[in-house]
Scaffold this motif. Structure first.
Motif, PDB file in Angstrom:
ATOM      1  N   ASN A  62      51.038  39.318  26.868  1.00 47.46           N
ATOM      2  CA  ASN A  62      51.226  39.903  25.539  1.00 47.46           C
ATOM      3  C   ASN A  62      51.339  38.864  24.426  1.00 47.46           C
ATOM      4  N   HIS A  63      51.399  37.589  24.779  1.00 49.71           N
ATOM      5  CA  HIS A  63      51.413  36.511  23.784  1.00 49.71           C
ATOM      6  C   HIS A  63      50.025  35.903  23.606  1.00 49.71           C
ATOM      7  N   GLY A  64      49.050  36.408  24.347  1.00 48.96           N
ATOM      8  CA  GLY A  64      47.691  35.873  24.288  1.00 48.96           C
ATOM      9  C   GLY A  64      47.485  34.667  25.182  1.00 48.96           C
ATOM     10  N   ASP A  65      48.457  34.356  26.030  1.00 49.94           N
ATOM     11  CA  ASP A  65      48.351  33.214  26.940  1.00 49.94           C
ATOM     12  C   ASP A  65      47.620  33.637  28.208  1.00 49.94           C
ATOM     13  N   ALA A  66      46.781  32.741  28.695  1.00 48.04           N
ATOM     14  CA  ALA A  66      46.005  33.008  29.905  1.00 48.04           C
ATOM     15  C   ALA A  66      46.794  32.589  31.143  1.00 48.04           C
ATOM     16  N   ILE A  67      46.695  33.401  32.166  1.00 49.02           N
ATOM     17  CA  ILE A  67      47.341  33.120  33.443  1.00 49.02           C
ATOM     18  C   ILE A  67      46.281  33.249  34.527  1.00 49.02           C
ATOM     19  N   LEU A  68      46.072  32.190  35.300  1.00 48.15           N
ATOM     20  CA  LEU A  68      45.154  32.251  36.430  1.00 48.15           C
ATOM     21  C   LEU A  68      45.952  32.729  37.637  1.00 48.15           C
ATOM     22  N   LEU A  69      45.513  33.834  38.231  1.00 53.54           N
ATOM     23  CA  LEU A  69      46.257  34.443  39.319  1.00 53.54           C
ATOM     24  C   LEU A  69      45.341  34.683  40.507  1.00 53.54           C
ATOM     25  N   GLU A  70      45.776  34.238  41.679  1.00 55.41           N
ATOM     26  CA  GLU A  70      45.052  34.499  42.920  1.00 55.41           C
ATOM     27  C   GLU A  70      45.836  35.537  43.716  1.00 55.41           C
ATOM     28  N   GLN A  71      45.139  36.612  44.097  1.00 57.03           N
ATOM     29  CA  GLN A  71      45.761  37.698  44.841  1.00 57.03           C
ATOM     30  C   GLN A  71      44.729  38.307  45.793  1.00 57.03           C
ATOM     31  N   SER A  72      45.213  39.209  46.633  1.00 55.04           N
ATOM     32  CA  SER A  72      44.348  39.884  47.598  1.00 55.04           C
ATOM     33  C   SER A  72      43.545  40.995  46.918  1.00 55.04           C
ATOM     34  N   SER A  73      42.493  41.419  47.598  1.00 52.70           N
ATOM     35  CA  SER A  73      41.677  42.528  47.087  1.00 52.70           C
ATOM     36  C   SER A  73      42.513  43.794  46.935  1.00 52.70           C
ATOM     37  N   LEU A  74      43.439  44.025  47.852  1.00 47.41           N
ATOM     38  CA  LEU A  74      44.308  45.200  47.753  1.00 47.41           C
ATOM     39  C   LEU A  74      45.125  45.156  46.471  1.00 47.41           C
ATOM     40  N   PHE A  75      45.706  44.001  46.160  1.00 45.61           N
ATOM     41  CA  PHE A  75      46.457  43.856  44.916  1.00 45.61           C
ATOM     42  C   PHE A  75      45.574  44.195  43.728  1.00 45.61           C
ATOM     43  N   TRP A  76      44.357  43.618  43.669  1.00 39.17           N
ATOM     44  CA  TRP A  76      43.472  43.843  42.527  1.00 39.17           C
ATOM     45  C   TRP A  76      43.052  45.302  42.418  1.00 39.17           C
ATOM     46  N   GLU A  77      42.863  45.986  43.537  1.00 36.39           N
ATOM     47  CA  GLU A  77      42.542  47.419  43.491  1.00 36.39           C
ATOM     48  C   GLU A  77      43.685  48.198  42.854  1.00 36.39           C
ATOM     49  N   GLN A  78      44.910  47.896  43.267  1.00 40.70           N
ATOM     50  CA  GLN A  78      46.074  48.589  42.708  1.00 40.70           C
ATOM     51  C   GLN A  78      46.255  48.234  41.235  1.00 40.70           C
ATOM     52  N   PHE A  79      46.139  46.973  40.905  1.00 42.03           N
ATOM     53  CA  PHE A  79      46.261  46.498  39.527  1.00 42.03           C
ATOM     54  C   PHE A  79      45.249  47.217  38.642  1.00 42.03           C
ATOM     55  N   ASP A  80      43.987  47.223  39.081  1.00 39.45           N
ATOM     56  CA  ASP A  80      42.923  47.850  38.298  1.00 39.45           C
ATOM     57  C   ASP A  80      43.160  49.343  38.116  1.00 39.45           C
ATOM     58  N   GLU A  81      43.612  50.026  39.154  1.00 40.39           N
ATOM     59  CA  GLU A  81      43.851  51.461  39.035  1.00 40.39           C
ATOM     60  C   GLU A  81      44.971  51.756  38.048  1.00 40.39           C
ATOM     61  N   LEU A  82      46.028  50.958  38.075  1.00 37.17           N
ATOM     62  CA  LEU A  82      47.124  51.145  37.118  1.00 37.17           C
ATOM     63  C   LEU A  82      46.643  50.977  35.679  1.00 37.17           C
ATOM     64  N   VAL A  83      45.744  50.017  35.463  1.00 37.07           N
ATOM     65  CA  VAL A  83      45.220  49.769  34.114  1.00 37.07           C
ATOM     66  C   VAL A  83      44.178  50.828  33.743  1.00 37.07           C
ATOM     67  N   GLU A  84      43.239  51.102  34.637  1.00 33.73           N
ATOM     68  CA  GLU A  84      42.137  52.018  34.331  1.00 33.73           C
ATOM     69  C   GLU A  84      42.601  53.449  34.116  1.00 33.73           C
ATOM     70  N   THR A  85      43.679  53.857  34.768  1.00 28.81           N
ATOM     71  CA  THR A  85      44.195  55.217  34.580  1.00 28.81           C
ATOM     72  C   THR A  85      45.103  55.320  33.360  1.00 28.81           C
ATOM     73  N   GLY A  86      45.303  54.216  32.667  1.00 30.40           N
ATOM     74  CA  GLY A  86      46.121  54.221  31.463  1.00 30.40           C
ATOM     75  C   GLY A  86      47.616  54.230  31.717  1.00 30.40           C
ATOM     76  N   GLN A  87      48.001  53.983  32.966  1.00 33.21           N
ATOM     77  CA  GLN A  87      49.429  53.947  33.283  1.00 33.21           C
ATOM     78  C   GLN A  87      50.116  52.757  32.608  1.00 33.21           C
TER      79      GLN A  87
END
Length: 82
Positions: free
Chosen positions: A15-40
């Motif tokens: 929220n400050h415009g700072d970039a964070i490089l994050l390595e995670q599993s595909s499962l994490f990214w699926e959950q992350f994306d769904e939370l964002v894409e559904t507007g949660q």
């Protein structure tokens, strides 16, 4: 199941415009994306939940955001399919 364990990196923006490089599993990214894409939640909100988890439990950020996203996903998205 092995596909869910495959690691990949993404650049996230907090929220400050700072970039964070994050390595995670595909499962994490699926959950992350769904939370964002559904507007949660926004990407920045999920990052902040990760920081809040670091502050509360002293986890490293990569584990803290994984914990936060997992709990939020179970509370929001997983319940929708029940």
């Amino acid at each position: 199941m092995e596909d869910w364990l495959e690691q990949s990196e993404r650049m996230l923006i907090d929220n400050h415009g700072d970039a964070i490089l994050l390595e995670q599993s595909s499962l994490f990214w699926e959950q992350f994306d769904e939370l964002v894409e559904t507007g949660q939640f926004t990407e920045a909100q999920l990052i902040q939940f990760g920081h809040d988890t670091v502050a509360e439990f002293q986890f490293p950020f990569n584990l803290a955001i994984q914990d936060a996203v997992g709990h939020l996903y179970l509370g929001c998205c997983d319940n929708e399919s029940s």
